[in-house]
Design a protein around this motif. Structure first.
Motif, PDB file in Angstrom:
ATOM      1  N   TYR A  98       0.832  -1.208   0.000  1.00 54.19           N
ATOM      2  CA  TYR A  98       0.000   0.000   0.000  1.00 54.19           C
ATOM      3  C   TYR A  98       0.870   1.264   0.000  1.00 54.19           C
ATOM      4  O   TYR A  98       0.600   2.217  -0.734  1.00 54.19           O
ATOM      5  N   ILE A  99       1.906   1.264   0.825  1.00 58.06           N
ATOM      6  CA  ILE A  99       2.821   2.423   0.857  1.00 58.06           C
ATOM      7  C   ILE A  99       3.456   2.624  -0.515  1.00 58.06           C
ATOM      8  O   ILE A  99       3.410   3.718  -1.092  1.00 58.06           O
ATOM      9  N   GLY A 102       0.630   2.971  -3.392  1.00 57.57           N
ATOM     10  CA  GLY A 102      -0.436   3.935  -3.225  1.00 57.57           C
ATOM     11  C   GLY A 102      -0.011   5.282  -2.676  1.00 57.57           C
ATOM     12  O   GLY A 102      -0.359   6.329  -3.231  1.00 57.57           O
ATOM     13  N   VAL A 103       0.738   5.282  -1.600  1.00 55.92           N
ATOM     14  CA  VAL A 103       1.068   6.546  -0.926  1.00 55.92           C
ATOM     15  C   VAL A 103       2.358   7.157  -1.478  1.00 55.92           C
ATOM     16  O   VAL A 103       2.428   8.368  -1.708  1.00 55.92           O
ATOM     17  N   TYR A 104       3.366   6.339  -1.698  1.00 51.97           N
ATOM     18  CA  TYR A 104       4.637   6.859  -2.203  1.00 51.97           C
ATOM     19  C   TYR A 104       4.469   7.599  -3.546  1.00 51.97           C
ATOM     20  O   TYR A 104       5.047   8.683  -3.710  1.00 51.97           O
ATOM     21  N   ARG A 106       2.069   9.397  -4.440  1.00 54.48           N
ATOM     22  CA  ARG A 106       1.521  10.727  -4.106  1.00 54.48           C
ATOM     23  C   ARG A 106       2.620  11.643  -3.577  1.00 54.48           C
ATOM     24  O   ARG A 106       2.614  12.851  -3.850  1.00 54.48           O
ATOM     25  N   LEU A 107       3.556  11.077  -2.817  1.00 53.46           N
ATOM     26  CA  LEU A 107       4.707  11.864  -2.360  1.00 53.46           C
ATOM     27  C   LEU A 107       5.514  12.349  -3.555  1.00 53.46           C
ATOM     28  O   LEU A 107       5.850  13.536  -3.656  1.00 53.46           O
ATOM     29  N   ALA A 122       1.426  13.177   2.231  1.00 52.14           N
ATOM     30  CA  ALA A 122       1.809  11.823   1.832  1.00 52.14           C
ATOM     31  C   ALA A 122       2.965  11.319   2.689  1.00 52.14           C
ATOM     32  O   ALA A 122       2.970  10.161   3.141  1.00 52.14           O
ATOM     33  N   ARG A 125       1.694  10.281   6.056  1.00 50.35           N
ATOM     34  CA  ARG A 125       1.008   8.977   5.978  1.00 50.35           C
ATOM     35  C   ARG A 125       2.040   7.852   5.906  1.00 50.35           C
ATOM     36  O   ARG A 125       1.899   6.823   6.572  1.00 50.35           O
ATOM     37  N   ILE A 126       3.073   8.035   5.096  1.00 50.91           N
ATOM     38  CA  ILE A 126       4.144   7.034   5.005  1.00 50.91           C
ATOM     39  C   ILE A 126       4.801   6.852   6.365  1.00 50.91           C
ATOM     40  O   ILE A 126       5.035   5.723   6.804  1.00 50.91           O
TER      41      ILE A 126
END
Length: 153
Positions: A98-99, A102-104, A106-107, A122, A125-126
Protein backbone atom coordinates in the motif's frame (compact mmCIF):
# COMPACT_ATOMS: atom_id res chain seq x y z
CA UNK A 1 18.34 -26.49 2.37
CA UNK A 2 16.86 -25.13 5.61
CA UNK A 3 20.01 -23.16 6.61
CA UNK A 4 20.02 -21.36 3.25
CA UNK A 5 16.33 -20.51 3.60
CA UNK A 6 16.90 -19.18 7.12
CA UNK A 7 19.85 -17.09 5.90
CA UNK A 8 17.82 -15.57 3.06
CA UNK A 9 14.95 -14.92 5.43
CA UNK A 10 17.14 -13.19 8.01
CA UNK A 11 18.97 -11.06 5.44
CA UNK A 12 15.63 -9.83 4.10
CA UNK A 13 14.35 -9.07 7.60
CA UNK A 14 17.54 -7.23 8.56
CA UNK A 15 17.34 -5.05 5.45
CA UNK A 16 13.64 -4.29 5.87
CA UNK A 17 13.27 -3.82 9.63
CA UNK A 18 16.72 -2.29 10.04
CA UNK A 19 16.03 0.14 7.21
CA UNK A 20 12.70 1.15 8.72
CA UNK A 21 14.39 1.75 12.07
CA UNK A 22 17.07 3.92 10.45
CA UNK A 23 14.58 5.90 8.35
CA UNK A 24 12.07 6.42 11.16
CA UNK A 25 14.31 7.08 14.15
CA UNK A 26 17.49 8.49 12.57
CA UNK A 27 17.04 10.00 9.10
CA UNK A 28 13.61 11.62 9.27
CA UNK A 29 14.02 13.43 12.64
CA UNK A 30 17.28 15.02 11.52
CA UNK A 31 15.82 15.95 8.12
CA UNK A 32 12.81 17.57 9.85
CA UNK A 33 15.05 19.48 12.26
CA UNK A 34 17.47 20.77 9.63
CA UNK A 35 15.58 21.13 6.35
CA UNK A 36 12.52 23.05 5.20
CA UNK A 37 9.88 21.11 3.23
CA UNK A 38 11.22 22.16 -0.22
CA UNK A 39 14.58 20.57 0.67
CA UNK A 40 13.41 17.79 3.02
CA UNK A 41 10.64 16.25 0.94
CA UNK A 42 12.69 15.71 -2.26
CA UNK A 43 15.47 14.19 -0.14
CA UNK A 44 13.09 11.82 1.63
CA UNK A 45 11.30 10.93 -1.61
CA UNK A 46 14.66 10.04 -3.19
CA UNK A 47 15.88 8.04 -0.20
CA UNK A 48 12.57 6.21 0.14
CA UNK A 49 12.50 5.45 -3.58
CA UNK A 50 15.82 3.65 -3.33
CA UNK A 51 14.88 1.98 -0.04
CA UNK A 52 11.46 0.81 -1.25
CA UNK A 53 12.96 -0.73 -4.39
CA UNK A 54 15.33 -2.78 -2.21
CA UNK A 55 12.54 -3.61 0.25
CA UNK A 56 10.35 -4.91 -2.57
CA UNK A 57 13.06 -7.49 -3.30
CA UNK A 58 13.57 -8.20 0.42
CA UNK A 59 9.83 -8.77 0.93
CA UNK A 60 9.82 -11.23 -1.97
CA UNK A 61 12.79 -13.06 -0.47
CA UNK A 62 11.21 -13.10 3.01
CA UNK A 63 7.87 -14.40 1.80
CA UNK A 64 9.47 -16.87 -0.61
CA UNK A 65 11.84 -18.28 1.99
CA UNK A 66 9.10 -18.33 4.63
CA UNK A 67 6.70 -20.29 2.45
CA UNK A 68 9.55 -22.59 1.36
CA UNK A 69 10.33 -23.38 5.02
CA UNK A 70 6.65 -24.18 5.58
CA UNK A 71 6.75 -26.57 2.63
CA UNK A 72 9.88 -28.25 3.99
CA UNK A 73 8.34 -28.99 7.38
CA UNK A 74 4.71 -29.11 6.31
CA UNK A 75 2.09 -26.54 7.28
CA UNK A 76 0.45 -28.80 9.86
CA UNK A 77 3.83 -29.65 11.43
CA UNK A 78 4.97 -26.04 11.74
CA UNK A 79 5.05 -24.60 15.22
CA UNK A 80 2.40 -22.08 16.23
CA UNK A 81 4.89 -19.20 16.25
CA UNK A 82 5.70 -19.93 12.58
CA UNK A 83 2.05 -19.37 11.75
CA UNK A 84 2.04 -16.14 13.78
CA UNK A 85 5.16 -14.96 11.93
CA UNK A 86 3.54 -15.75 8.59
CA UNK A 87 0.41 -13.81 9.55
CA UNK A 88 2.30 -10.74 10.75
CA UNK A 89 4.63 -10.92 7.76
CA UNK A 90 1.70 -10.98 5.35
CA UNK A 91 0.14 -7.96 7.10
CA UNK A 92 3.47 -6.14 6.89
CA UNK A 93 3.82 -7.01 3.20
CA UNK A 94 0.30 -5.71 2.56
CA UNK A 95 1.08 -2.43 4.35
CA UNK A 96 4.31 -2.10 2.37
CA UNK A 97 2.47 -2.74 -0.91
CA UNK A 98 0.00 0.00 0.00
CA UNK A 99 2.82 2.42 0.86
CA UNK A 100 4.86 1.66 -2.26
CA UNK A 101 2.00 1.45 -4.72
CA UNK A 102 -0.44 3.93 -3.22
CA UNK A 103 1.07 6.55 -0.93
CA UNK A 104 4.64 6.86 -2.20
CA UNK A 105 3.48 7.87 -5.73
CA UNK A 106 1.52 10.73 -4.11
CA UNK A 107 4.71 11.86 -2.36
CA UNK A 108 6.61 11.80 -5.65
CA UNK A 109 3.79 13.65 -7.45
CA UNK A 110 3.73 16.34 -4.76
CA UNK A 111 7.49 16.76 -4.92
CA UNK A 112 7.47 16.84 -8.73
CA UNK A 113 4.82 19.60 -8.83
CA UNK A 114 6.28 21.33 -5.75
CA UNK A 115 2.94 20.92 -3.98
CA UNK A 116 4.51 20.84 -0.53
CA UNK A 117 1.27 20.42 1.44
CA UNK A 118 0.31 17.36 -0.64
CA UNK A 119 3.83 15.96 -0.47
CA UNK A 120 3.92 16.60 3.27
CA UNK A 121 0.59 14.85 3.80
CA UNK A 122 1.81 11.82 1.83
CA UNK A 123 5.08 11.78 3.79
CA UNK A 124 3.16 11.93 7.07
CA UNK A 125 1.01 8.98 5.98
CA UNK A 126 4.14 7.03 5.00
CA UNK A 127 5.71 7.88 8.37
CA UNK A 128 2.71 6.51 10.27
CA UNK A 129 2.50 3.34 8.16
CA UNK A 130 6.24 2.72 8.47
CA UNK A 131 5.97 3.18 12.25
CA UNK A 132 3.17 0.60 12.30
CA UNK A 133 5.20 -1.83 10.20
CA UNK A 134 8.33 -1.23 12.24
CA UNK A 135 6.57 -2.06 15.49
CA UNK A 136 4.87 -5.07 13.93
CA UNK A 137 8.31 -6.10 12.66
CA UNK A 138 9.74 -5.90 16.19
CA UNK A 139 6.83 -7.98 17.47
CA UNK A 140 7.47 -10.53 14.72
CA UNK A 141 11.14 -10.73 15.71
CA UNK A 142 10.11 -11.35 19.32
CA UNK A 143 7.77 -14.12 18.17
CA UNK A 144 10.52 -15.57 15.96
CA UNK A 145 13.09 -15.67 18.72
CA UNK A 146 10.96 -16.49 21.77
CA UNK A 147 8.00 -18.31 20.24
CA UNK A 148 9.56 -21.76 20.49
CA UNK A 149 9.75 -21.34 24.27
CA UNK A 150 5.98 -21.23 24.50
CA UNK A 151 5.52 -24.77 23.19
CA UNK A 152 3.72 -26.24 20.23
CA UNK A 153 0.39 -24.74 19.23
Amino acid sequence: MMPVLILLHLVGVIIWVGGMFFAHYCLRPVAVAQLAPPQRLPLLAGVLGRFFAVVAIAVGVILGSGFAMFFVVGFKNALLHWHVMMATGLVMAGVFAYIYGGVYPRLVAGVTTQDWPAAGAAMDRIRKLVAFNLHLGFLTIVVATLGAYFGRG
